[in-house]
Design an enzyme around this catalytic site. Structure first.
Site, PDB file in Angstrom:
ATOM      1  N   TYR A   1     -17.462  15.209  20.833  1.00 53.59           N
ATOM      2  CA  TYR A   1     -17.526  16.501  20.148  1.00 53.59           C
ATOM      3  C   TYR A   1     -16.775  17.599  20.902  1.00 53.59           C
ATOM      4  CZ  TYR A   1     -19.176  21.190  19.267  1.00 53.59           C
ATOM      5  OH  TYR A   1     -19.201  22.533  19.063  1.00 53.59           O
TER       6      TYR A   1
ATOM      7  N   CYS B   1       0.821  -1.212   0.000  1.00 52.18           N
ATOM      8  CA  CYS B   1       0.000   0.000   0.000  1.00 52.18           C
ATOM      9  C   CYS B   1       0.861   1.271   0.000  1.00 52.18           C
ATOM     10  CB  CYS B   1      -0.935  -0.002   1.198  1.00 52.18           C
ATOM     11  SG  CYS B   1      -1.789  -1.583   1.386  1.00 52.18           S
TER      12      CYS B   1
HETATM   13  P1  FAD Z   1       0.020 -10.256  -1.498  1.00 53.20           P
HETATM   14  O1  FAD Z   1       0.278  -9.137  -0.578  1.00 53.20           O
HETATM   15  O2  FAD Z   1      -0.027  -9.982  -2.936  1.00 53.20           O
HETATM   16  O3  FAD Z   1       1.109 -11.361  -1.204  1.00 53.20           O
HETATM   17  C1  FAD Z   1       1.138 -12.550  -1.922  1.00 53.20           C
HETATM   18  C2  FAD Z   1       2.558 -13.051  -1.944  1.00 53.20           C
HETATM   19  O4  FAD Z   1       2.547 -14.377  -2.392  1.00 53.20           O
HETATM   20  C3  FAD Z   1       3.451 -12.291  -2.929  1.00 53.20           C
HETATM   21  O5  FAD Z   1       4.570 -11.748  -2.282  1.00 53.20           O
HETATM   22  C4  FAD Z   1       3.852 -13.341  -3.959  1.00 53.20           C
HETATM   23  O6  FAD Z   1       5.176 -13.162  -4.392  1.00 53.20           O
HETATM   24  C5  FAD Z   1       3.685 -14.616  -3.166  1.00 53.20           C
HETATM   25  N1  FAD Z   1       3.436 -15.781  -4.000  1.00 53.20           N
HETATM   26  C6  FAD Z   1       2.469 -15.904  -4.960  1.00 53.20           C
HETATM   27  N2  FAD Z   1       2.511 -17.139  -5.500  1.00 53.20           N
HETATM   28  C7  FAD Z   1       3.511 -17.799  -4.882  1.00 53.20           C
HETATM   29  C8  FAD Z   1       4.021 -19.096  -4.999  1.00 53.20           C
HETATM   30  N3  FAD Z   1       3.538 -19.984  -5.854  1.00 53.20           N
HETATM   31  N4  FAD Z   1       5.050 -19.449  -4.202  1.00 53.20           N
HETATM   32  C9  FAD Z   1       5.554 -18.580  -3.315  1.00 53.20           C
HETATM   33  N5  FAD Z   1       5.115 -17.321  -3.166  1.00 53.20           N
HETATM   34  C10 FAD Z   1       4.096 -16.957  -3.921  1.00 53.20           C
HETATM   35  N6  FAD Z   1      -5.027  -2.453   0.050  1.00 53.20           N
HETATM   36  C11 FAD Z   1      -5.629  -1.667   0.975  1.00 53.20           C
HETATM   37  O7  FAD Z   1      -6.443  -2.146   1.758  1.00 53.20           O
HETATM   38  N7  FAD Z   1      -5.297  -0.332   1.060  1.00 53.20           N
HETATM   39  C12 FAD Z   1      -4.393   0.230   0.253  1.00 53.20           C
HETATM   40  O8  FAD Z   1      -4.112   1.428   0.364  1.00 53.20           O
HETATM   41  C13 FAD Z   1      -3.775  -0.566  -0.727  1.00 53.20           C
HETATM   42  N8  FAD Z   1      -2.868  -0.018  -1.577  1.00 53.20           N
HETATM   43  C14 FAD Z   1      -2.248  -0.829  -2.491  1.00 53.20           C
HETATM   44  C15 FAD Z   1      -1.309  -0.272  -3.340  1.00 53.20           C
HETATM   45  C16 FAD Z   1      -0.667  -1.059  -4.260  1.00 53.20           C
HETATM   46  C17 FAD Z   1       0.328  -0.453  -5.182  1.00 53.20           C
HETATM   47  C18 FAD Z   1      -0.944  -2.452  -4.311  1.00 53.20           C
HETATM   48  C19 FAD Z   1      -0.222  -3.326  -5.281  1.00 53.20           C
HETATM   49  C20 FAD Z   1      -1.881  -3.025  -3.485  1.00 53.20           C
HETATM   50  C21 FAD Z   1      -2.545  -2.211  -2.569  1.00 53.20           C
HETATM   51  N9  FAD Z   1      -3.503  -2.734  -1.710  1.00 53.20           N
HETATM   52  C22 FAD Z   1      -4.122  -1.932  -0.793  1.00 53.20           C
HETATM   53  C23 FAD Z   1      -3.913  -4.135  -1.803  1.00 53.20           C
HETATM   54  C24 FAD Z   1      -3.229  -4.975  -0.754  1.00 53.20           C
HETATM   55  O9  FAD Z   1      -1.867  -4.725  -0.790  1.00 53.20           O
HETATM   56  C25 FAD Z   1      -3.529  -6.422  -1.000  1.00 53.20           C
HETATM   57  O10 FAD Z   1      -4.906  -6.613  -0.912  1.00 53.20           O
HETATM   58  C26 FAD Z   1      -2.856  -7.291   0.020  1.00 53.20           C
HETATM   59  O11 FAD Z   1      -1.481  -7.129  -0.019  1.00 53.20           O
HETATM   60  C27 FAD Z   1      -3.200  -8.766  -0.254  1.00 53.20           C
HETATM   61  O12 FAD Z   1      -2.458  -9.566   0.573  1.00 53.20           O
HETATM   62  P2  FAD Z   1      -2.160 -11.062   0.183  1.00 53.20           P
HETATM   63  O13 FAD Z   1      -1.350 -11.642   1.264  1.00 53.20           O
HETATM   64  O14 FAD Z   1      -3.388 -11.747  -0.180  1.00 53.20           O
HETATM   65  O15 FAD Z   1      -1.330 -10.994  -1.155  1.00 53.20           O
END
Ligand code: FAD
Length: 824
Positions: free
Chosen positions: A438, A51
């Site tokens: 407030y 984020c």
């Molecule tokens: P991720 O954080 O995507 O993590 C998944 C991980 O799994 C990755 O590091 C990947 O490399 C790893 N992986 C995948 N497949 C494999 C595999 N086969 N083997 C090993 N590792 C693997 N959300 C908000 O609520 N507020 C925000 O302000 C916000 N801003 C964001 C800004 C950006 C630029 C981005 C990209 C996202 C943002 N998000 C925000 C969304 C939020 O970051 C995601 O919803 C959250 O990170 C999801 O978490 P996750 O653990 O499901 O997946």
């Protein structure tokens, strides 16, 4: 203490080491000291702040290390988790309970598990378009992505970028590329930015983007990319091509569910892993959490995928609880989100109107909406900033269905209050009844959320009906009533509206057709609601309030020629500005709309032509108001910059191109001229009512007083003036000012006149003197006929202030440029 089951010798493998995976690992270790936990992450980092990535691109978060929330070393030492970065899970054998792993070095091995957690997240959608694989077509998803974009923007000499996608990641990226000094165009296939918002709320965000120099191409698809030198040409449907140093794709996400699907786990049509409320998949040894998991929508139970950090963290934690044998249920998601878009905070929770309509709901039958503009805290305490709130609630019971807020200060707090109310099944009455902390710097005695409840309850009780934001265009037969003061009308006139200030409405009901439908406007909706209540109780049958008032109308109906307001960074420095005739400073900090614009109007009236007025205001809407007001009044706006959350404007009196009022009857042929020939009170009243009405519509007015009409401009006590005998006799016979004018009929030596004045007072109708004063204050050009003055021996010193002396040429010059010329 009720300890959960400690699983001696049990082994959990977690795939994915960021929000869902890392939370799961840490919670699991806190609950179970004995378990073996292996965390596989294919990238170089775990638990990093996705984020925060856009803010590294723009330089707000300078150090790359600040984005790394936890290192593999910390995870190992504090949580005894076997963290393996650069390790990708490539296959799952559910029968043997084995994960095949490939290392960054290209080696493969097998890892056994008792329980498996898939927290593989999602990845940016990359449609198979021509040129999509060009190195200039980038995404912002990982730390290396952010580092590279920052390098391109800050050191790589890039000047132009195209961001494809107007969701929150696209807009945060656009803002940060602007902060890094690039020109930015956002291309969005939908007709609006920010899909969680309804289109009218999104218009507020689009105005902000344009105001900060971001170009928008809405409702147009990207068809491909072509290399152009070291840059890229982005080809749009319709033939337009945008050249840039690079493009950033942010058109949505797709879940990384391939691993699960290949292992035979149940997945949905998008590839998201189906889970139960304990985050368990179709295999009881396998759990899923985060962006990759399909979960229930809170309240409805519908199956949804909401890629947000909060839900991902919660789901990882619930998976850990379940693994440790604890009762934990995911209560569903409602998609509560907030994003910063330049100086705006843009937030939403629950369902929007688009979703309700798509689900077959009808406004007025199954649901209603209320849109209101409220201040972040008490208006009299400096720094209050307006926010536009839209709430949706069910009919007839009034259950809250969703909310959207666009504003500046205090938006985060209000969306969370509304999200909490929504989560607990709150309704309009509960929003009204909730008790909030407030004090003036923080809120108002009736918090904006309480106000949303009051308004929604009024709708449910049938006390008020709101027009839809585009209803004035859709229902041209409905009249428009503007209950603001005349000077406010100048800033943002409502086209075709009848202007009757709220204070005068009771006395002027006769001017409105009861049989007609009316849409009532004021600045933010409060006075319009009061006016609607008056009208409803006086027998008007079809009255609607324009939601959010003219403030919201102006934001959702931007004038095509309106100049965007520059950010302070690109503005001329104040100390460099020329300062010939002296500059008067006007501090409107803490004043709320319409206060600042009225203050400018009054201050300029006291200043000579050419003088400069520097205005500082905390009301962010003032930037647009002052620009529109200057255009219409013929004053020149020399500077108009946002400074923090406030506005600094410099206005030079006169010198503008299109005088709208007070400058004669020019103004694009929309002026009104009146020849005031008769001196009878009733006829004078008629002329002044018309003149004030035209002024209120922002029309220039010239009143040419000649012969008997001239007497209306005489002072009551002019002092001693030397005159000839004939002139003195005329002076005696003519009324001294408008107050002495007689009725044309039934005057009965003044009795009829006195009665008429008494009735007008009782009915709260402005007296003739008051109407004349208002016409002068409103900028009407009052011309006393020089020839008539000569004939009747009326001297200039005898005339009230604010009157010009002119001949028929003066009148004719204005009449030629007017579209209404009356002889009364
Ligand atoms: P991720 O954080 O995507 O993590 C998944 C991980 O799994 C990755 O590091 C990947 O490399 C790893 N992986 C995948 N497949 C494999 C595999 N086969 N083997 C090993 N590792 C693997 N959300 C908000 O609520 N507020 C925000 O302000 C916000 N801003 C964001 C800004 C950006 C630029 C981005 C990209 C996202 C943002 N998000 C925000 C969304 C939020 O970051 C995601 O919803 C959250 O990170 C999801 O978490 P996750 O653990 O499901 O997946």
């Amino acid at each position: 203490m009720n300890e959960s089951k400690q699983a001696v010798g049990r082994k959990t493998v977690i795939v994915g080491g960021v929000a869902g995976g890392a939370s799961c690992a840490a919670r699991l270790r806190r609950l179970d000291e004995e378990r073996e936990i292996v965390l596989l992450e294919r990238g170089d980092y775990i638990s990093y702040a996705n984020c925060g990535l856009p803010y590294h691109v723009g330089g707000t978060i300078r150090r790359r290390e600040a984005l790394l929330v936890t290192s593999p070393e910390t995870m190992r030492s504090r949580f005894r988790v076997d963290v393996r970065t650069g390790h990708e899970a490539v296959a799952i054998d559910r029968v043997r309970k084995v994960v095949a792993v490939r290392t960054a070095a290209g080696e493969t091995y097998e890892e056994t598990y008792d329980d498996l957690v898939l927290a593989t997240g999602s990845e940016p959608v990359r449609p198979r378009l021509p040129g999509i694989d060009l190195p200039q077509v980038r995404t912002l998803w990982t730390v290396p992505d952010a580092v590279e974009l920052r390098r391109l923007a800050a050191e790589g000499g890039a000047k132009r970028a195209v961001v494809v996608g107007g969701g929150f990641i696209g807009l945060e990226t656009a803002e940060n590329l602007r902060a890094a000094g690039l020109s930015v165009t956002v291309v969005e296939a939908a007709g609006q930015v920010m899909a969680p918002l309804d289109p009218e709320m999104a218009l507020l965000v689009e105005g902000e983007l344009r105001g900060h120099g971001v170009e928008l191409r809405l409702g147009v698809r990207v068809e491909g990319f072509e290399q152009r030198g070291s840059g890229v040409a982005v080809r749009l449907a319709g033939g337009e091509t945008l050249e840039a140093d690079f493009a950033v794709l942010a058109i949505g996400v797709k879940p990384n569910g391939g691993l699960a699907a290949a292992a035979g786990l149940a997945v949905n049509a998008r590839g998201g892993i189906c889970t139960d409320d304990g985050m368990r998949t179709s295999d009881e040894s396998v759990y899923a959490a985060g962006d990759v998991a399909e979960v229930a929508e809170a309240g409805t139970g519908a199956r949804v995928m909401v890629p947000l950090a909060g839900p991902a963290n919660k789901q990882g934690r619930i998976a850990a609880d379940r693994l440790a044998g604890r009762e934990a249920r995911y209560a569903g998601t409602q998609g509560t989100s907030i994003a910063k878009v330049f100086s705006l905070a843009v937030a939403s929770t629950g369902r929007n109107e688009k979703a309700l309509r798509a689900a077959g709901w009808t406004r007025g039958k199954e649901y209603e909406t209320a849109t209101l503009v409220q201040n972040s805290h008490a208006g009299y305490y400096p720094g209050a900033e307006p926010m536009t709130i839209k709430v949706l609630f069910s009919l007839p019971e009034g259950r809250l269905l969703g909310a959207q807020i666009v504003g500046r200060g205090g938006v985060d707090k209000r969306i969370d209050m509304l999200a909490t109310a929504l989560r607990f099944g709150g309704d309009a009455a509960s929003l009204r009844n909730l008790e909030f902390a407030y004090a003036p710097p923080f809120s108002s005695a009736k918090d904006p959320v309480n106000m949303a409840g009051y308004v929604a309850c009024n709708v449910l009780d049938g006390l008020v009906r709101f027009a839809e934001w585009n209803e004035p265009e859709r229902r041209p037969e409905a009249g428009r009533l503007d209950v603001r003061e005349a000077a406010e009308v100048l800033a943002h006139p409502v086209e075709g509206a009848v202007n009757i200030p709220l204070g005068e409405l009771r006395g002027r009901l006769g001017e409105l057709d009861k049989g007609k439908a009316w849409i009532v406007f004021c600045a933010t909706g409060v006075r319009a609601y009061n006016a609607a209540r008056i009208l409803a109780q006086k027998g008007f049958g079809d009255i609607k309030v324009y939601p959010g008032g003219v403030r919201f109308h102006a934001a959702t109906h931007p004038e095509p020629d309106a100049e965007p307001v520059a950010a302070a960074a690109s503005a001329a420095k104040p100390e460099e500005a020329e300062d010939k005739g002296g500059t008067t400073r006007l501090d409107c900090t803490g004043m709320q709309c319409p206060g600042p614009i009225l203050a400018v109007h009054q201050a300029l009236q006291k200043l000579p032509e050419g003088a400069r007025l520097e205005v500082v205001a905390s009301d962010p809407g003032f930037a647009k108001d002052v620009a529109a007001w200057c255009r219409r009044t013929g004053n020149r706006l020399e500077e108009n910059t946002r400074e923090g959350s406030g506005v600094r404007a410099v206005v030079r009196k006169g010198g503008g191109e299109v005088p709208a009022a007070g400058g004669g009857a020019a103004g694009g042929g929309k002026g009104k001229t009146l020849v005031v020939f008769d001196g009878d009170l009733d006829k004078l009243l008629a002329s002044l009512v018309i003149a004030n009405g035209a002024l209120a519509m922002g029309r220039p007015v010239t009143m040419f007083f000649t012969f008997w009409g001239l007497a209306a401009l005489r002072k009551k006590r002019p002092g001693r003036i030397e005159k000839t005998f004939a002139e003195t006799m005329f002076g005696w016979m003519l009324p001294r000012g408008i107050g002495q004018a007689a009725l044309s009929k039934l005057d009965f030596c003044g009795a009829g006149r006195a009665m008429m004045k008494w009735v007008m007072r009782r009915k709260k109708i402005d007296s003739a003197e008051e109407l004349l004063r208002k016409a002068i204050a409103g900028g009407a050009k009052l011309v006393a006929c020089s020839m008539s003055m000569d004939v009747m021996g009326i001297r200039p010193e005898e005339l009230i202030d604010g009157v010009e002396i002119g001949g028929v040429g003066t009148y004719l010059a204005d009449a030629e440029e007017a579209d209404v010329n009356l002889f009364i």
